[in-house]
Design a protein around this motif. Structure first.
Motif, PDB file in Angstrom:
ATOM      1  N   HIS A  48     -10.072   1.063  -1.044  1.00 57.07           N
ATOM      2  CA  HIS A  48      -9.898   2.416  -0.518  1.00 57.07           C
ATOM      3  C   HIS A  48     -10.802   3.356  -1.316  1.00 57.07           C
ATOM      4  N   CYS A  89       0.833  -1.195   0.000  1.00 57.18           N
ATOM      5  CA  CYS A  89       0.000   0.000   0.000  1.00 57.18           C
ATOM      6  C   CYS A  89       0.871   1.249   0.000  1.00 57.18           C
ATOM      7  N   PRO A 101       1.892  -0.296   5.022  1.00 54.21           N
ATOM      8  CA  PRO A 101       2.921   0.158   4.069  1.00 54.21           C
ATOM      9  C   PRO A 101       4.337  -0.201   4.523  1.00 54.21           C
ATOM     10  N   LYS A 141      -0.656   4.286   0.555  1.00 53.70           N
ATOM     11  CA  LYS A 141      -1.507   5.343   1.104  1.00 53.70           C
ATOM     12  C   LYS A 141      -0.961   5.927   2.411  1.00 53.70           C
ATOM     13  N   PHE A 142      -0.318   5.141   3.208  1.00 50.96           N
ATOM     14  CA  PHE A 142       0.272   5.605   4.471  1.00 50.96           C
ATOM     15  C   PHE A 142      -0.747   6.290   5.386  1.00 50.96           C
ATOM     16  N   CYS A 143      -1.865   5.640   5.621  1.00 56.33           N
ATOM     17  CA  CYS A 143      -2.781   6.137   6.650  1.00 56.33           C
ATOM     18  C   CYS A 143      -1.991   6.150   7.958  1.00 56.33           C
TER      19      CYS A 143
END
Ligand code: SF4
Length: 445
Positions: free
Chosen positions: A244, A161, A171, A163-165
């Motif tokens: 997402h 991923c 990630p 996105k690095f929420c």
């Protein structure tokens, strides 16, 4: 014959990975066994998503220490290996704290398992840490087809991923987004269908970020991949998870409109209904953008049912923010949902964020949210009573004369029937519980 026991934690992707590990080990003469006591090789395929994940792994390892000692006294040996996301995040620490662990490998390295096992065996005591992200995609090194058999099959099409929420370790443990080429996915899907699968669930940490190279050399998104899979004869149902919101594109929405095999159930995590918190979470969408996506999905297919993930008590969440989450839930309506209190994940940015919410406040908010979500799930299930739903019969029930299957909306359905496993049958829904439905076979129209 050598024996292997794999204990799998966490998500469906880990289950998929464990099945593939088993395939890789079979040519070395390993056969699966049901418990660690009988095993020559024990693998823990770990998950980092829940709280205190690493501590749980250490406690599990502690339980097999005596087993390893007893086997050594008897002149034998057990190889102990730790894989998965905890291994990726804590590799060196695991080797330091648990001296009898022989091998630690990350989720992107398990295609090298046979070679790593041979190295452990041949070096007589050498301990191996294999947690680099390899340059080559592991799927290129796995057997071409998965040996998994079953009425429903899982197929990983995407991993990692970008996105690095700010609350999530994925990630860091699974690495950057990677999509398998379409041809590889179709080959594996054909094999699963040939082995009896009627339903395939496409897996990915962020599955709708899928962008695989098509046979035409072009980039295929998830919608196009689903259309390609829908052409396989005898594949009746397609699902995908987890998505997402920022990656829901026109192609995917159009696939929901046009592809009858694509089930009308979408798990689309939103996490919060407050824009302030969504920004702090680095979610890259607003509450309104999420609502608009759900509207578009419902316009494309009116019977679509939605599921989501929620985190309450994220650092900085005010009472007003929480009320925004409740408003979003009321407005959209969910058929199912997963909700959790925020808990710190080592290595993620949110760990040190200001405004950590007291546990008691988190608990109260979770209670309120879960009551609302449960009511919505109950209402959704109740609304099915009296309808005739197509149910894919998957297994025998606990009682004689009962089979259990799934509705298009992923509800578990208990059916009064004795035969028909692997078939999609019309079922008249007669009862609804909190988490499942029950019914009897309806005449085929
Ligand atoms: S999109 Fe999902 S997997 Fe990726 S960082 Fe966010 S929560 Fe984690």
């Amino acid at each position: 014959m050598k024996r292997v026991f794999i204990k799998t934690y966490g998500c469906q992707m880990n289950n998929y990975d464990s099945a593939r590990m088993m395939e890789l080990l079979e040519p070395l003469g390993f056969r699966p066994v049901k418990g660690p006591k009988e095993a020559d090789l024990i693998i823990y395929n770990t998950c980092h998503i829940r709280e205190k994940a690493a501590e749980k792994v250490y406690s599990e390892l502690g339980k097999i220490r005596q087993l390893k000692i007893a086997k050594a006294r008897a002149g034998g040996a057990i190889i102990v290996a730790v894989g998965g996301c905890v291994a990726q995040a804590e590799g060196a620490e695991i080797l330091r704290r648990v001296p009898f662990v022989d091998l630690v490998f990350g989720p992107q390295s398990y295609h090298r398992l046979p070679e790593l096992i041979v190295r452990v065996l041949s070096k007589g005591g050498a301990r191996i840490l294999e947690t680099n992200f390899p340059a080559e995609p592991k799927f290129d090194y796995l057997p071409e087809t998965s040996a998994a058999e079953g009425i429903t099959a899982f197929l990983t099409v995407q991993e990692g991923c970008d996105k690095f929420c700010s609350f999530c370790v994925v990630p860091y443990t699974r690495g950057a987004e990677y999509s398998r080429p379409v041809a590889q996915v179709l080959t594996e899907a054909r094999h699963a269908v040939g082995a009896g699968a009627r339903e395939i669930t496409l897996l990915g940490q962020n599955v709708n970020a899928y962008h695989g190279e098509g046979p035409d050399g072009k980039d295929w998104g998830l919608g196009r991949l689903i259309r390609g899979l829908a052409e396989l004869p005898c594949l009746d149902r397609i699902r995908y998870t987890t998505s997402h919101p920022a990656d829901v594109d026109d192609g995917l929405i159009e696939a929901h409109r046009d592809v009858p095999q694509l089930m009308p159930f979408v798990h689309l995590p939103v996490q919060s209904g407050a824009d302030r918190i969504l920004t702090a979470m680095n979610r890259r969408h607003t509450a309104d953008a999420y609502r608009q996506i759900t509207d578009r999905l419902r316009s494309a297919r009116s019977d679509i049912a939605l599921s989501s993930d929620f985190i309450v008590g994220y650092p900085g969440e005010s009472e007003e923010d929480f009320l925004d989450t409740l408003k979003l839930v009321e407005k959209i309506g969910f058929a199912q949902a997963f909700s959790f209190k925020y808990s710190r994940r080592p290595g993620t940015p949110a760990v040190s964020a200001a405004g950590q919410v007291p546990e008691s406040v988190k608990s109260d908010r979770l209670d309120v949210l879960q009551r609302l979500l449960k009511r919505q799930q109950h209402d959704f299930n109740e609304a099915c009573v009296g309808k005739i739903l197509p149910v894919l019969l998957e297994k025998r029930g606990r009682h004689d004369g009962q089979l259990v299957g799934r509705s298009p909306y992923l509800q578990s359905v208990h059916v009064a029937a004795t035969a028909g496993l692997g078939e999609i049958v019309p079922v008249k829904i007669l009862g609804a519980g909190a988490n499942s439905l029950s019914g009897s076979l309806a005449p085929v129209s």
